[in-house]
Write a protein that holds these residues in place. Sequence first.
Motif, mmCIF file in Angstrom:
data_model
loop_
_atom_site.group_PDB
_atom_site.id
_atom_site.type_symbol
_atom_site.label_atom_id
_atom_site.label_comp_id
_atom_site.label_asym_id
_atom_site.label_seq_id
_atom_site.Cartn_x
_atom_site.Cartn_y
_atom_site.Cartn_z
ATOM 1 N N LEU A 18 0.835 -1.199 0.000
ATOM 2 C CA LEU A 18 0.000 0.000 0.000
ATOM 3 C C LEU A 18 0.876 1.258 0.000
ATOM 4 O O LEU A 18 0.646 2.187 -0.783
ATOM 5 C CB LEU A 18 -0.901 -0.014 1.228
ATOM 6 N N ALA A 19 1.877 1.290 0.863
ATOM 7 C CA ALA A 19 2.774 2.445 0.923
ATOM 8 C C ALA A 19 3.518 2.618 -0.390
ATOM 9 O O ALA A 19 3.675 3.750 -0.885
ATOM 10 C CB ALA A 19 3.755 2.277 2.078
ATOM 11 N N SER A 20 3.953 1.532 -0.963
ATOM 12 C CA SER A 20 4.680 1.598 -2.230
ATOM 13 C C SER A 20 3.810 2.177 -3.344
ATOM 14 O O SER A 20 4.253 3.026 -4.118
ATOM 15 C CB SER A 20 5.182 0.211 -2.620
ATOM 16 N N ARG A 21 2.562 1.740 -3.420
ATOM 17 C CA ARG A 21 1.652 2.241 -4.463
ATOM 18 C C ARG A 21 1.427 3.738 -4.336
ATOM 19 O O ARG A 21 1.236 4.437 -5.332
ATOM 20 C CB ARG A 21 0.304 1.509 -4.389
ATOM 21 N N HIS A 22 1.423 4.229 -3.118
ATOM 22 C CA HIS A 22 1.141 5.646 -2.885
ATOM 23 C C HIS A 22 2.408 6.486 -2.730
ATOM 24 O O HIS A 22 2.321 7.690 -2.456
ATOM 25 C CB HIS A 22 0.258 5.803 -1.647
ATOM 26 N N GLY A 23 3.566 5.883 -2.907
ATOM 27 C CA GLY A 23 4.818 6.624 -2.830
ATOM 28 C C GLY A 23 5.192 7.064 -1.433
ATOM 29 O O GLY A 23 5.898 8.066 -1.258
#
Length: 258
Positions: free
Chosen positions: A189-194
């Motif tokens: 989730l964090a990766s998708r949202h940068g």
Amino acid sequence: MSAPGDAPVGLGLGLLSIGRTWGYRSEPPPPEADARRLLECAVEAGVRCFDTAPAYGSSEERFGAFLATLGSRREGLLVATKFGEHWDAAAGSSFTDHSYDALRRSLDQSLRLLGRIDLLQVHKATVATVGAPDVVRALEYARSLGISHLGASISDVAAAEAACAVGLYSHLQFPYNTLNRTLEPVFALASRHGLQVLVNRPFAMGQLLHDTPRAREVALRESLEQILRQSFTGYVLTGTKSVDHLRQTLAAFRSRGG
């Protein structure tokens, strides 16, 4: 969304244990001289991320006094703190208050103690609080003081999803270890949202190191490998108060290319 001290994944130091009783064995904080030695060792060893909070008892005060001695060495460090959970010294316990007035007072006190804050996180953040008007207003106040990196310290996936949806945050902090993998979806989730990640309790507050027949070095390495198999940018926060444990953790972290 970079911040001072950023690296793909680094080892940081959580400072709860230097401020109040904490850990799997509920150990008290170290004497002032030992806490100072731990912090000095961390900086000398290349640790660049330090995470504290008002709810960590005397942690901010101790850490701030240390920071004041660093001079130019302060540059390049990522000093992270929080607001939302507060410390009642008389009662020896913490309490949560996300009202604007409480958040503003807490932030003003943290700035006075630390001198400068690089990352401010909403402590005990929930679905209801990450985008609440009082919290958003307090975060805007933080930005007016020059704090551009904002985060949420969460304990469930729903709160992480809500924080990402708000669009105010650059960092998520949460617990993850081999005994508690509940928040594993937050990495993706964090990766998708940068967003960058701060992983706390990597050794389950010490349980993974104490309740095992394996050598400490093996337990350290295996615990870290479980975390570093995830795809993220940010820091793994060890919460030790021991110089020897910090050095062992750094060695284990670096032995696998960290």
